[in-house]
Design an enzyme around this catalytic site. Structure first.
Site, PDB file in Angstrom:
ATOM      1  N   ARG A 221      42.350  44.546  43.634  1.00 38.94           N
ATOM      2  CA  ARG A 221      41.985  45.832  44.054  1.00 38.94           C
ATOM      3  C   ARG A 221      43.828  46.698  44.735  1.00 38.94           C
ATOM      4  NH1 ARG A 221      38.413  44.601  41.458  1.00 38.94           N
ATOM      5  NH2 ARG A 221      36.088  45.055  41.631  1.00 38.94           N
ATOM      6  N   HIS A 269      42.553  50.437  35.020  1.00 35.93           N
ATOM      7  CA  HIS A 269      41.851  49.097  35.654  1.00 35.93           C
ATOM      8  C   HIS A 269      41.236  48.600  34.314  1.00 35.93           C
ATOM      9  CE1 HIS A 269      39.444  47.792  38.914  1.00 35.93           C
ATOM     10  NE2 HIS A 269      38.916  46.609  38.227  1.00 35.93           N
TER      11      HIS A 269
HETATM   12  N1  LIG Z   1      41.200  44.053  37.612  1.00 35.52           N
HETATM   13  C1  LIG Z   1      39.988  43.592  37.088  1.00 35.52           C
HETATM   14  O1  LIG Z   1      39.459  44.342  35.987  1.00 35.52           O
HETATM   15  C2  LIG Z   1      39.926  42.950  37.578  1.00 35.52           C
HETATM   16  C3  LIG Z   1      38.346  42.091  36.801  1.00 35.52           C
HETATM   17  C4  LIG Z   1      37.695  41.928  38.011  1.00 35.52           C
HETATM   18  C5  LIG Z   1      38.369  40.759  38.962  1.00 35.52           C
HETATM   19  N2  LIG Z   1      39.336  41.254  39.635  1.00 35.52           N
HETATM   20  C6  LIG Z   1      39.365  40.939  40.675  1.00 35.52           C
HETATM   21  O2  LIG Z   1      39.519  39.701  41.228  1.00 35.52           O
HETATM   22  C7  LIG Z   1      39.072  39.245  41.814  1.00 35.52           C
HETATM   23  C8  LIG Z   1      39.331  37.789  42.068  1.00 35.52           C
HETATM   24  O3  LIG Z   1      37.897  37.043  41.551  1.00 35.52           O
HETATM   25  P1  LIG Z   1      37.607  35.543  41.644  1.00 35.52           P
HETATM   26  O4  LIG Z   1      36.628  35.381  39.902  1.00 35.52           O
HETATM   27  O5  LIG Z   1      38.946  35.021  40.891  1.00 35.52           O
HETATM   28  O6  LIG Z   1      37.695  35.046  42.801  1.00 35.52           O
HETATM   29  P2  LIG Z   1      36.834  34.303  43.184  1.00 35.52           P
HETATM   30  O7  LIG Z   1      36.516  32.775  42.244  1.00 35.52           O
HETATM   31  O8  LIG Z   1      35.626  34.073  44.073  1.00 35.52           O
HETATM   32  O9  LIG Z   1      38.423  33.439  43.944  1.00 35.52           O
HETATM   33  C9  LIG Z   1      39.059  34.345  44.953  1.00 35.52           C
HETATM   34  C10 LIG Z   1      40.606  33.440  45.360  1.00 35.52           C
HETATM   35  O10 LIG Z   1      40.435  33.765  46.174  1.00 35.52           O
HETATM   36  C11 LIG Z   1      41.156  33.354  47.594  1.00 35.52           C
HETATM   37  N3  LIG Z   1      40.776  33.690  48.963  1.00 35.52           N
HETATM   38  C12 LIG Z   1      40.184  34.721  49.277  1.00 35.52           C
HETATM   39  N4  LIG Z   1      40.124  35.216  50.407  1.00 35.52           N
HETATM   40  C13 LIG Z   1      41.623  34.814  51.257  1.00 35.52           C
HETATM   41  C14 LIG Z   1      42.967  34.370  51.830  1.00 35.52           C
HETATM   42  N5  LIG Z   1      42.257  35.388  53.029  1.00 35.52           N
HETATM   43  N6  LIG Z   1      43.779  33.779  51.918  1.00 35.52           N
HETATM   44  C15 LIG Z   1      43.772  32.974  50.913  1.00 35.52           C
HETATM   45  N7  LIG Z   1      43.303  33.241  49.634  1.00 35.52           N
HETATM   46  C16 LIG Z   1      42.054  33.554  49.851  1.00 35.52           C
HETATM   47  C17 LIG Z   1      39.799  31.985  47.550  1.00 35.52           C
HETATM   48  O11 LIG Z   1      39.834  30.678  48.430  1.00 35.52           O
HETATM   49  P3  LIG Z   1      39.022  29.787  47.974  1.00 35.52           P
HETATM   50  O12 LIG Z   1      39.062  28.959  46.698  1.00 35.52           O
HETATM   51  O13 LIG Z   1      39.453  28.610  49.274  1.00 35.52           O
HETATM   52  O14 LIG Z   1      37.380  30.010  48.183  1.00 35.52           O
HETATM   53  C18 LIG Z   1      39.867  31.849  45.620  1.00 35.52           C
HETATM   54  O15 LIG Z   1      41.001  30.907  45.030  1.00 35.52           O
HETATM   55  C19 LIG Z   1      38.126  40.112  42.354  1.00 35.52           C
HETATM   56  O16 LIG Z   1      36.960  40.144  43.821  1.00 35.52           O
HETATM   57  C20 LIG Z   1      38.483  41.399  42.256  1.00 35.52           C
HETATM   58  O17 LIG Z   1      38.591  41.995  42.798  1.00 35.52           O
HETATM   59  C21 LIG Z   1      39.778  42.318  38.910  1.00 35.52           C
END
Ligand SMILES: NC(=O)c1ccc[n+]([C@@H]2O[C@H](COP(=O)([O-])OP(=O)(O)OC[C@H]3O[C@@H](n4cnc5c(N)ncnc54)[C@H](OP(=O)(O)O)[C@@H]3O)[C@@H](O)[C@H]2O)c1
Length: 306
Positions: A221, A269
């Site tokens: 983001r 994006h």
């Molecule tokens: N640009 C694009 O087109 C696009 C598309 C899709 C998604 N995204 C972005 O990608 C993000 C991640 O997606 P995802 O599906 O991989 O999410 P996810 O499965 O919820 O994974 C989030 C990861 O971040 C870690 N995390 C969260 N808060 C943290 C903190 N304070 N300190 C350290 N680590 C932290 C979590 O740790 P834990 O494993 O310990 O919980 C987890 O490993 C989404 O939230 C979205 O913003 C972007």
């Protein structure tokens, strides 16, 4: 069973057709103010009015992985918020990040400039060991990206909230882990959810601690990155460049310095798009589990914020 569809900036008809095919016995309809109460909803950036009116929702399916915008709304307290997990996004994210890392490491951007000028000139091969990649977020997307980069034999570091073990990845976790994680990394990839803890996480202090000649890839983001701090570190030479897919204001405003900065690559994006048929299949599978009273993956924890 009534399913309400309320997705901003989304062509609704193909989604409605797909959802009706997946739920032939349900009443699937486009939400409009005053619509009857639904038990389930499929949403993307819905207005507050949607939740104010739809008070009987049991589950809300967000057609994206990030729920930061949704969690800013006053939500129906009894409704589970379920995000997409993967649904075809992780392979796209792996393609995007591997492409950005390899393009930078192999200097394909510089080769492109040279060859357009008719120059046949070689650059000295660089050493993979000098380009450790640090991935912030080892969730559904981050773990897939980490494994893909490890396949290309880059040293890979990963940082998450809770401790993790990922093959071929040196894992760090929590606030303590953030002490050593940036200094162990030269390329930084952000794949965190946007929460109060992660907003502005890429700032002058953290980016200064990347190894010299650092490179930033933000695919999470825009608000994870303090834009002026990135510009200052590019100007000082501590950072070599950045590939950015997400921005604090989207679309990126006309005249924004990122558009024309020689060390920044901008994409609109688009690193991992929501794929309609994969998403509908995942929503259908999860809804069937919920109807049977079973647990589903991807239920958002409101306290954690993701
Ligand atoms: N640009 C694009 O087109 C696009 C598309 C899709 C998604 N995204 C972005 O990608 C993000 C991640 O997606 P995802 O599906 O991989 O999410 P996810 O499965 O919820 O994974 C989030 C990861 O971040 C870690 N995390 C969260 N808060 C943290 C903190 N304070 N300190 C350290 N680590 C932290 C979590 O740790 P834990 O494993 O310990 O919980 C987890 O490993 C989404 O939230 C979205 O913003 C972007």
């Amino acid at each position: 069973m009534r399913i309400s569809f309320c997705c901003t900036d989304t062509a609704s008809e193909p989604w409605l057709q797909g959802l009706r095919a997946a739920f032939p016995d349900a009443d699937v309809s486009l939400w409009e103010p005053g619509a009857p109460q639904a038990e389930y909803a499929v949403v993307w950036a819905p207005p507050q009015q949607f939740f104010d009116e739809q008070a009987q929702l049991k589950a809300v399916f967000n057609i994206g992985a990030g729920v930061d915008a949704l969690l800013k709304l006053r939500l129906s307290p009894q409704a589970k918020i379920v995000r997409l997990d993967d649904a075809g996004m992780s392979v796209q994210m792996a393609e995007y990040v591997c492409h950005a890392v390899i393009r930078h490491f192999r200097e394909f951007d510089a080769y492109e400039v040279d060859t357009r000028q008719g120059k046949w000139s070689f650059r000295k091969p660089r050493t993979r060991a000098d380009f450790p990649v640090g991935i912030m977020g080892l969730g559904v997307l981050g773990a897939r990206v980490a494994r893909s980069l490890a396949q290309f034999e880059f040293p890979v570091n990963g940082w998450s909230q809770s401790p993790k073990a990922v093959d071929g990845v040196r894992c760090f976790s929590g606030a303590d882990g953030f002490n050593d994680f940036p200094t162990a990394s030269r390329v930084l990839v952000c794949l965190l959810p946007l929460t109060p803890d992660t907003r502005d996480i890429m700032n002058l202090a953290s980016l200064s601690r990347l190894q010299s000649g650092g490179y930033v890839i933000n695919v999470a983001r825009g608000a994870h990155l303090v834009e002026d701090d990135l510009l200052a570190l590019l100007d000082s030479g501590h950072l070599a460049g950045a590939t950015l897919d997400v921005f604090r204001t989207e679309p990126l405003p006309a005249g924004h310095p990122f558009w024309t900065h020689p060390k920044i690559t901008v994409t609109p994006h688009t690193s991992a798009r929501t794929l309609r048929s994969e998403s509908i299949a995942q929503i259908a599978g999860k809804m069937a589990c919920l109807l049977r009273g079973e647990a589903v993956a991807g239920v958002v924890d409101h306290l954690r914020g993701y």
